[in-house]
Design an enzyme around this catalytic site. Structure first.
Site, mmCIF file in Angstrom:
data_model
loop_
_atom_site.group_PDB
_atom_site.id
_atom_site.type_symbol
_atom_site.label_atom_id
_atom_site.label_comp_id
_atom_site.label_asym_id
_atom_site.label_seq_id
_atom_site.Cartn_x
_atom_site.Cartn_y
_atom_site.Cartn_z
ATOM 1 N N GLY A 1 0.803 -1.207 0.000
ATOM 2 C CA GLY A 1 0.000 0.000 0.000
ATOM 3 C C GLY A 1 0.838 1.259 0.000
ATOM 4 N N ASP B 1 7.077 -10.800 8.640
ATOM 5 C CA ASP B 1 7.851 -9.825 7.863
ATOM 6 C C ASP B 1 8.565 -8.828 8.781
ATOM 7 O OD1 ASP B 1 8.824 -8.942 5.439
ATOM 8 O OD2 ASP B 1 7.153 -7.603 5.030
#
Length: 420
Positions: free
Chosen positions: A91, A205
């Site tokens: 995003g 992550d």
């Protein structure tokens, strides 16, 4: 006669009064109903475009803490998305300001398909909407309309850690004492996700770009687009595709090995190396012996030449003990076999100095002579409070092996470059 004449006007007056009251009540009920309908329409004007599973998910989340914003509210707050803070694979982030003076970071989700965007949206909202910890970025709310899928987070004044470690920053240089606190805060945030939430949350992550810093440089773990909720009793996680960032992702995420929350522990170890060196673990601009920092660090540690590390990384003598502790913890975290890595609560205690960090075996021996099959039962018991952390009954496998490209050193050690 005069009595009857007097009562007639009174009766008429009462009737008129009753009519007026009824009309007023009717008007009030109409207005209230209209407002309720408008409020519902405001959030559901595109329900016909939203799958039923998503509608149920949104209804569930509205009963939690996050606020449901409209696209118009977010466009006003962000000045029509004009102040760009950054962008990544999941995003684009814009700065916003609400009328009450609260600064926010609005993450507008993007992806190759509506299904992928919905997966990202649900991953972040379902995890961050239910978590509350000082070292996790706070989710204020969300927007899910046909024209906009966005997440509204607290604004972090000092940006992400990678900007301070690797890139020329106009802001203040972070001293090692502060970096140590950032590492400790990050470990506490991950420990909360793994061990204190009602459902274990695996981030997948962990890397400097996903560690945000507030006005006091306190660490906040962010970006849960890959995160996954799992029951604490489940020792393995079913994987449907590759996750994580090359260079930080644990071997089990790209090899046919069991996957558990220990993949976050591995990534945290790789993060510690980069904090110590203030450099990326892979730097092709350096000499072959220093291209992959973790191997170079192990060589110095094994030969008891940590003074070379202090000189190269410009670390002051007063920080020597803390650096050595961080280094030993990092080696424990990046062990090849997940069961020989510590759980994050143990990592926190070792970083705090409450637990002695044991001497580590070479975590990279598998790169030279196959996977190290040394009995890790003692380490397993220590790291997992007395028991094995997973069994072999539920193995998640993947069919894709990463193809290694790059320099000769990278091909030799099967190293992949971390993405920016």
């Amino acid at each position: 006669m005069s009595s009857d004449g007097a009562s007639a006007p009174i009766g008429i007056g009462v009737a008129v009064f009753v009519v007026v009251v009824v009309v007023k009540i009717g008007i009030i009920m109409y207005v209230c109903n209209k407002r309720s309908t408008m409020h519902t329409e405001k959030f559901n004007n595109d329900c016909r475009f939203i799958p039923l599973t998503m509608v149920k998910f949104l209804d569930d989340m509205e009963r939690e803490k996050p606020i449901r914003f409209t696209s118009q509210q977010l466009r006003i707050a962000t000045e029509n998305f004009s102040i760009l803070l950054g962008s990544g694979g999941f995003g684009t982030v814009y700065k916003g300001l609400f009328s009450n003076g609260t600064s926010v970071a609005v993450k507008v989700l993007n992806g190759t398909s509506d299904k992928r965007i919905e997966e990202q949206f649900m991953a972040e909202v379902s995890t961050m909407g239910r978590t509350h910890h000082f070292n996790l970025v706070r989710l204020y709310g969300f927007c899910f309309e046909s024209s906009l899928r966005a997440l509204v987070y607290e604004y972090m004044v000092n940006g992400s850690l990678d900007n301070h470690l690797f890139k020329a920053s106009t802001g203040p240089i972070i001293g090692f004492e502060q970096l140590y606190e950032i590492a400790l805060g990050t470990a506490r945030g991950i420990s909360y996700l793994h061990e204190e939430c009602p459902q274990r949350i695996v981030h997948y992550d962990i890397k400097p770009g996903n560690i945000l810093l507030d006005s006091k440089f306190c660490a906040k773990v962010a970006d849960f687009g890959l995160a996954k909720l799992c029951n604490r009793d489940n020792t393995h996680i079913s994987m449907t595709g590759g996750r994580g960032t090359p260079g930080y992702a644990a071997p089990e995420l790209w090899l046919p090995l069991p996957v558990s929350h220990k993949c976050d522990v591995y990534s945290f170890g790789m993060l510690l190396f980069e904090i110590i060196g203030r450099r990326r673990n892979m730097d092709v601009r350096l000499a072959d012996s220093q291209q992959w920092f973790p191997i170079w660090l192990w060589g110095k540690y094994e030969k008891k030449e940590l003074n070379d590390l202090m000189i190269v990384c410009r670390i002051e003598e007063k920080d020597h003990e803390a650096v050595e502790r961080m280094l030993k913890v990092a080696f424990c975290c990046v062990q090849y076999r997940p069961e020989t890595r510590p759980v994050m609560s143990i990592v926190v205690k070792m970083l705090e100095g409450a637990l002695l960090v044991p001497e580590s075996i070479n975590p990279f021996s598998y790169l030279f002579s196959g996977v190290n099959e040394t009995d890790g039962s003692l380490a397993r018991m220590a790291w997992n409070d007395g028991g094995s952390d997973w069994s072999s009954s539920d193995v998640a496998t993947k069919s894709t092996i990463v193809t290694v490209t790059g320099t000769p050193l990278m091909r030799r050690y099967e190293i992949t470059m971390a993405s920016e």
